[in-house]
Design an enzyme around this catalytic site. Structure first.
Site, PDB file in Angstrom:
ATOM      1  N   HIS A   1      12.489  58.791 -18.512  1.00 51.92           N
ATOM      2  CA  HIS A   1      12.409  59.572 -17.271  1.00 51.92           C
ATOM      3  C   HIS A   1      11.299  58.981 -16.415  1.00 51.92           C
ATOM      4  CE1 HIS A   1      11.810  62.590 -14.315  1.00 51.92           C
ATOM      5  NE2 HIS A   1      10.823  63.216 -14.920  1.00 51.92           N
TER       6      HIS A   1
ATOM      7  N   HIS B   1       9.615  58.344 -12.167  1.00 53.07           N
ATOM      8  CA  HIS B   1       9.506  58.831 -10.797  1.00 53.07           C
ATOM      9  C   HIS B   1       9.626  57.635  -9.848  1.00 53.07           C
ATOM     10  CE1 HIS B   1       6.998  62.636 -12.107  1.00 53.07           C
ATOM     11  NE2 HIS B   1       8.180  62.536 -12.712  1.00 53.07           N
TER      12      HIS B   1
ATOM     13  N   TYR C   1      26.993  45.904 -12.705  1.00 52.85           N
ATOM     14  CA  TYR C   1      25.954  46.180 -13.690  1.00 52.85           C
ATOM     15  C   TYR C   1      25.356  47.570 -13.556  1.00 52.85           C
ATOM     16  CZ  TYR C   1      26.005  41.881 -16.269  1.00 52.85           C
ATOM     17  OH  TYR C   1      26.389  40.874 -17.104  1.00 52.85           O
TER      18      TYR C   1
END
Length: 227
Positions: A93, A95, A120
């Site tokens: 995860h 940002h 891709y």
């Protein structure tokens, strides 16, 4: 793979992501699921660029903190993805700037946050679901993830960032990178009427590489056959 090697890999990939500006400050988190069902996960308020293998949080199969520093507040997010994506062994995860920007645009389709632009991006990240905004660490995000019924390995959290699950840490990192580059391409080409992959080209990729995508309609986007 040994526990020690997994710890080293988490730190190595975390440092690479941080040094390339893909997750600033102390943002972002990484987890790896162990053979016994437990996890290794990055600590809360820790920069991915300066992780200590010995201080990674260790959770047991029930999600209880066993050792290491206090884990990331995003445990509900990771837990729901592992629960619904049975093959997942790692979650990343971030940002990352372009993906966050993409998540804030009003025209984004929640069923397909990116159109089929490059092979891709589809091969690594797959179709990408967009979820509404939840504050960081909000347990309610787990129910939103469960609502996707395991159909998506890549999820974009509105005004927050991408979350990607895969069968290895390396694959999850590569997929997150492809998602970020896809978001960058979309922002560059937005309103320029670019040429996307055709439905036939998308279906060819699905067949050739056995891609785990939601069913695609005639526009190359996922759809529910009961719609």
């Amino acid at each position: 793979m040994s526990n020690a090697r997994l710890r080293e890999d988490i730190c190595r990939y975390g440092r690479s992501l941080f040094e390339r500006g893909l997750t600033p400050g102390s943002s972002g988190n990484i987890s790896v699921r162990l053979d016994d069902g437990g996890w290794l996960v990055t600590p809360t308020n820790a920069s991915l660029g300066f992780l200590d293998p010995a201080r990674l949080a260790h959770l047991d199969a029930g999600g209880r903190h066993v050792s290491g520093d206090k884990p990331t507040k995003e445990i509900p997010l990771h837990s729901a993805l592992y629960e619904t994506r049975g093959s997942a062994r790692s979650i990343v995860h971030l940002h990352s700037t372009n993906a966050v920007a993409l998540s804030m645009l009003p025209e984004i389709d929640p069923r397909a946050a990116l159109p089929p632009m490059t092979p891709y991006c589809l091969m690594r990240a797959g179709q990408i679901a967009l979820l509404p905004y939840y504050r960081p660490g909000d347990p309610a995000v787990a129910d939103a993830i469960r609502g996707l019924a395991g159909k998506y390995a890549s999820v974009l959290l509105s005004n927050h960032g991408p979350v990607v699950a895969s069968d290895t840490l390396e694959a999850a990192v590569f997929a997150t990178e492809e998602l970020e580059e896809g978001a960058k391409l979309y922002l560059m080409l937005r309103n320029l009427n670019p040429r996307y992959l055709t439905p036939a080209q998308v279906k060819d990729l699905v067949r050739e590489f056995n891609l785990d995508l939601p069913i695609v309609d005639d526009h190359g986007h996922p759809h529910d056959p009961d719609d």
